[in-house]
Scaffold this motif. Structure first.
Motif, PDB file in Angstrom:
ATOM      1  N   SER A   1       0.831  -1.207   0.000  1.00  0.00           N
ATOM      2  CA  SER A   1       0.000   0.000   0.000  1.00  0.00           C
ATOM      3  C   SER A   1       0.863   1.255   0.000  1.00  0.00           C
ATOM      4  O   SER A   1       0.553   2.233  -0.704  1.00  0.00           O
ATOM      5  CB  SER A   1      -0.930   0.018   1.219  1.00  0.00           C
ATOM      6  OG  SER A   1      -1.850  -1.041   1.159  1.00  0.00           O
ATOM      7  N   GLY A   2       1.941   1.239   0.768  1.00  0.00           N
ATOM      8  CA  GLY A   2       2.851   2.382   0.804  1.00  0.00           C
ATOM      9  C   GLY A   2       3.523   2.619  -0.535  1.00  0.00           C
ATOM     10  O   GLY A   2       3.705   3.765  -0.963  1.00  0.00           O
ATOM     11  N   THR A   3       3.875   1.540  -1.209  1.00  0.00           N
ATOM     12  CA  THR A   3       4.502   1.659  -2.532  1.00  0.00           C
ATOM     13  C   THR A   3       3.522   2.249  -3.535  1.00  0.00           C
ATOM     14  O   THR A   3       3.875   3.129  -4.321  1.00  0.00           O
ATOM     15  CB  THR A   3       5.015   0.293  -3.009  1.00  0.00           C
ATOM     16  OG1 THR A   3       5.958  -0.201  -2.056  1.00  0.00           O
ATOM     17  CG2 THR A   3       5.669   0.377  -4.377  1.00  0.00           C
ATOM     18  N   VAL A   4       2.283   1.786  -3.489  1.00  0.00           N
ATOM     19  CA  VAL A   4       1.259   2.323  -4.397  1.00  0.00           C
ATOM     20  C   VAL A   4       0.999   3.793  -4.076  1.00  0.00           C
ATOM     21  O   VAL A   4       0.914   4.621  -4.978  1.00  0.00           O
ATOM     22  CB  VAL A   4      -0.038   1.480  -4.319  1.00  0.00           C
ATOM     23  CG1 VAL A   4      -1.190   2.174  -5.032  1.00  0.00           C
ATOM     24  CG2 VAL A   4       0.204   0.094  -4.910  1.00  0.00           C
ATOM     25  N   ALA A   5       0.918   4.136  -2.790  1.00  0.00           N
ATOM     26  CA  ALA A   5       0.671   5.529  -2.389  1.00  0.00           C
ATOM     27  C   ALA A   5       1.809   6.451  -2.831  1.00  0.00           C
ATOM     28  O   ALA A   5       1.570   7.625  -3.120  1.00  0.00           O
ATOM     29  CB  ALA A   5       0.483   5.612  -0.874  1.00  0.00           C
ATOM     30  N   ALA A   6       3.025   5.912  -2.903  1.00  0.00           N
ATOM     31  CA  ALA A   6       4.184   6.707  -3.335  1.00  0.00           C
ATOM     32  C   ALA A   6       4.339   6.690  -4.861  1.00  0.00           C
ATOM     33  O   ALA A   6       5.399   7.027  -5.378  1.00  0.00           O
ATOM     34  CB  ALA A   6       5.448   6.191  -2.658  1.00  0.00           C
TER      35      ALA A   6
END
Length: 126
Positions: A56-61
């Motif tokens: 999720s953090g990778t997608v958000a970034a």
């Protein structure tokens, strides 16, 4: 739509496509239930919740992954996948960076013939 993965060589391309589409659940479906992941910072994660936070953090970034398969070695129900990768991603300060590396990932075939990542190690031997 569910994709049955009968060839472990397809895992890196599916990971790339699903991550780039922002399909977090699709990425998570590529992991075995007991999978472990070493992040690019060296942190080792296991369990669905930890993997969910990382993806999720990778997608958000705004992560944008490019994978190029190099080797797939299969021994029984285990496969070693070596893949070269580039990940364009936004840093917390707003810069766009593009780290690269080579993986040493392990996939496992379940009794029903489905392949999933058991160990995801984007840092390879680094």
């Amino acid at each position: 739509m569910t994709t049955t993965i009968t060839d472990p060589a397809h895992l890196p391309a599916l990971f790339e496509a699903r991550l780039n589409a922002g399909d977090i659940e699709g990425v998570l479906s590529l992991f075995a239930p007991d999978a472990t992941m070493r992040t690019t910072t060296g942190t080792v994660l296991s369990g669905r919740d930890a993997l969910l936070r990382e993806i999720s953090g990778t997608v958000a970034a705004r992560g944008r992954l490019t994978n190029t398969g190099r080797h797939v070695l299969i021994g029984g129900d285990t496969a070693l996948l070596v893949t070269d990768w580039t990940m364009e991603i936004d840093t917390p300060d707003g810069a766009r960076i593009a780290p690269t590396g080579s993986t040493a990932n392990v996939a496992r075939r379940s009794p029903d013939g489905e392949w999933r990542f058991a160990v995801l190690n984007p840092l390879g031997t680094a």
